[in-house]
Motif scaffolding. Structure first.
Motif, PDB file in Angstrom:
ATOM      1  N   UNK A   1       3.656  -1.183   3.758  1.00 27.83           N
ATOM      2  CA  UNK A   1       2.969   0.113   3.675  1.00 27.83           C
ATOM      3  C   UNK A   1       4.008   1.229   3.626  1.00 27.83           C
ATOM      4  N   UNK A   2       3.838   2.125   2.647  1.00 28.48           N
ATOM      5  CA  UNK A   2       4.654   3.339   2.608  1.00 28.48           C
ATOM      6  C   UNK A   2       3.720   4.525   2.834  1.00 28.48           C
ATOM      7  N   UNK A   3       4.011   5.294   3.854  1.00 30.03           N
ATOM      8  CA  UNK A   3       3.277   6.525   4.109  1.00 30.03           C
ATOM      9  C   UNK A   3       4.060   7.680   3.500  1.00 30.03           C
TER      10      UNK A   3
ATOM     11  N   UNK B   1       0.841  -1.200   0.000  1.00 26.19           N
ATOM     12  CA  UNK B   1       0.000   0.000   0.000  1.00 26.19           C
ATOM     13  C   UNK B   1       0.873   1.246   0.000  1.00 26.19           C
ATOM     14  N   UNK B   2       0.407   2.269  -0.714  1.00 27.42           N
ATOM     15  CA  UNK B   2       1.028   3.598  -0.637  1.00 27.42           C
ATOM     16  C   UNK B   2      -0.073   4.555  -0.204  1.00 27.42           C
ATOM     17  N   UNK B   3       0.166   5.236   0.909  1.00 25.53           N
ATOM     18  CA  UNK B   3      -0.833   6.165   1.461  1.00 25.53           C
ATOM     19  C   UNK B   3      -0.258   7.572   1.346  1.00 25.53           C
ATOM     20  N   UNK B   4      -0.739   8.342   0.353  1.00 25.07           N
ATOM     21  CA  UNK B   4      -0.170   9.679   0.118  1.00 25.07           C
ATOM     22  C   UNK B   4      -1.035  10.721   0.828  1.00 25.07           C
ATOM     23  N   UNK B   5      -0.378  11.554   1.645  1.00 31.95           N
ATOM     24  CA  UNK B   5      -1.112  12.498   2.489  1.00 31.95           C
ATOM     25  C   UNK B   5      -1.642  11.750   3.692  1.00 31.95           C
ATOM     26  N   UNK B   6      -0.762  10.943   4.277  1.00 28.67           N
ATOM     27  CA  UNK B   6      -1.188   9.989   5.312  1.00 28.67           C
ATOM     28  C   UNK B   6      -1.611  10.685   6.598  1.00 28.67           C
TER      29      UNK B   6
ATOM     30  N   UNK C   1       7.808   5.627   6.449  1.00 29.99           N
ATOM     31  CA  UNK C   1       7.181   6.917   6.158  1.00 29.99           C
ATOM     32  C   UNK C   1       8.227   7.795   5.498  1.00 29.99           C
ATOM     33  N   UNK C   2       7.841   8.417   4.392  1.00 32.83           N
ATOM     34  CA  UNK C   2       8.791   9.260   3.671  1.00 32.83           C
ATOM     35  C   UNK C   2       8.181  10.638   3.452  1.00 32.83           C
TER      36      UNK C   2
END
Ligand SMILES: C[S@@+](CC[C@H](N)C(=O)[O-])C[C@H]1O[C@@H](n2cnc3c(N)ncnc32)[C@H](O)[C@@H]1O
Length: 270
Positions: free
Chosen positions: A102-104, A76-81, A127-128
């Motif tokens: 998961x990448x936030x 999963x990639x959650x952009x604007x987490x 998280x990046x």
């Protein structure tokens, strides 16, 4: 923070309201400052039920991630987490797929600080710092590349973020660029602010509250404009509906859009 991460033009500044911290305030969190609460209160004064649809947005996240994980998505990639809260993507996903990756991604440095503290020691989650307005840089980020195999389905989340992308930044082009990188069988979940039929005064008060934030404005869009972000996907559940009404088992219906709030949808990339 690695040297590759470009600091934004602004840093953690308690005097400038941050949309991440305002959202934390609506959710009853503690990671916000007086300036965030003042801006949040002005938005709530104009639209008193903000906290209701913000909480519903978190339930939508949980429904959407659970559905994707049950359909076999393992990354999963959650952009604007946003600031970590309860039931973040990795907690929801890992209940179904224990090793879900998961990448936030968020452009607010406070999210990076809190996220890294929460996720320390979790090898599957990172998280990046990244900006949705630079989708190629997000996709090419070293830590994104390390966690995500783009040859396999991805669950891409953009919840309550696209309304911070102004028209001149080309939100449709941004979404298209991200979608193009995703394998068949991937999913895109989004929620987006719409103004409903609130008065022009109420809308302008909300926009002026957000105008003072680092994001600069909030851009409500019509259902047609929001739907266009998912053109060509197979919509799941009820389609694009007010976020509080979205569950995977809800049948499509024609929603009453009088109230302002978030519209939400999940689309599968064929
Ligand atoms: C309203 S919060 C939503 C948090 C979470 N997605 C949710 O729906 O519960 C919006 C988040 O998007 C982030 N954001 C806003 N503009 C952004 C951008 N251009 N790139 C990356 N993150 C952004 C903010 O910092 C904030 O954390």
């Amino acid at each position: 923070m690695s040297t590759e991460e470009r600091p934004p033009s602004w840093v953690i500044n308690p005097e400038i309201p941050s949309v991440a911290r305002m959202y934390d305030y609506y959710l009853g969190g503690k990671d916000n400052f007086a300036a965030d609460r003042r801006a949040g209160d002005r938005a709530v004064e104009a639209v008193p039920y903000v906290a209701e649809f913000v909480r519903a947005n978190r339930r939508f996240l949980s429904h959407a991630v659970t559905l994707m994980a049950r359909r076999g998505v393992r990354q999963f990639i959650d952009i604007g987490s946003g600031l970590p809260t309860q039931e973040n993507v990795h907690q929801v996903a890992q209940r179904v797929v224990p090793d879900a990756r998961v990448v936030y991604v968020d452009n607010d440095p406070i999210v990076l600080v809190h996220g890294r503290a929460l996720l320390a020691g979790d090898p599957f989650t990172t998280v990046v710092q990244g900006d949705l307005r630079e989708p190629q840089a997000v996709l090419d980020h070293r830590e994104v590349a390390a966690q995500i195999d783009f040859d396999r389905p991805v669950g891409l989340l953009m919840l309550a973020i696209l309304h911070f992308v102004h028209d001149e930044d080309g939100p449709a082009r941004i979404v298209e660029q991200l979608r193009k990188r995703l394998a068949s069988g991937s999913f895109v979940a989004l929620s987006h602010g719409h103004a409903g039929r609130i008065s022009p005064e109420a809308e302008s008060q909300v926009r002026s509250a957000y105008g003072g934030t680092a994001a600069g404005d909030i851009v409500p869009r019509t259902p047609e404009q929001i739907m266009a972000f998912l053109d060509g996907t197979e919509l799941l559940g009820p389609g694009l509906v007010p976020v509080e009404a979205w569950t995977p088992d809800t049948e499509p219906f024609t929603p009453d859009l009088a109230k302002a709030g978030f519209l939400a949808a999940v689309g599968r990339i064929p």
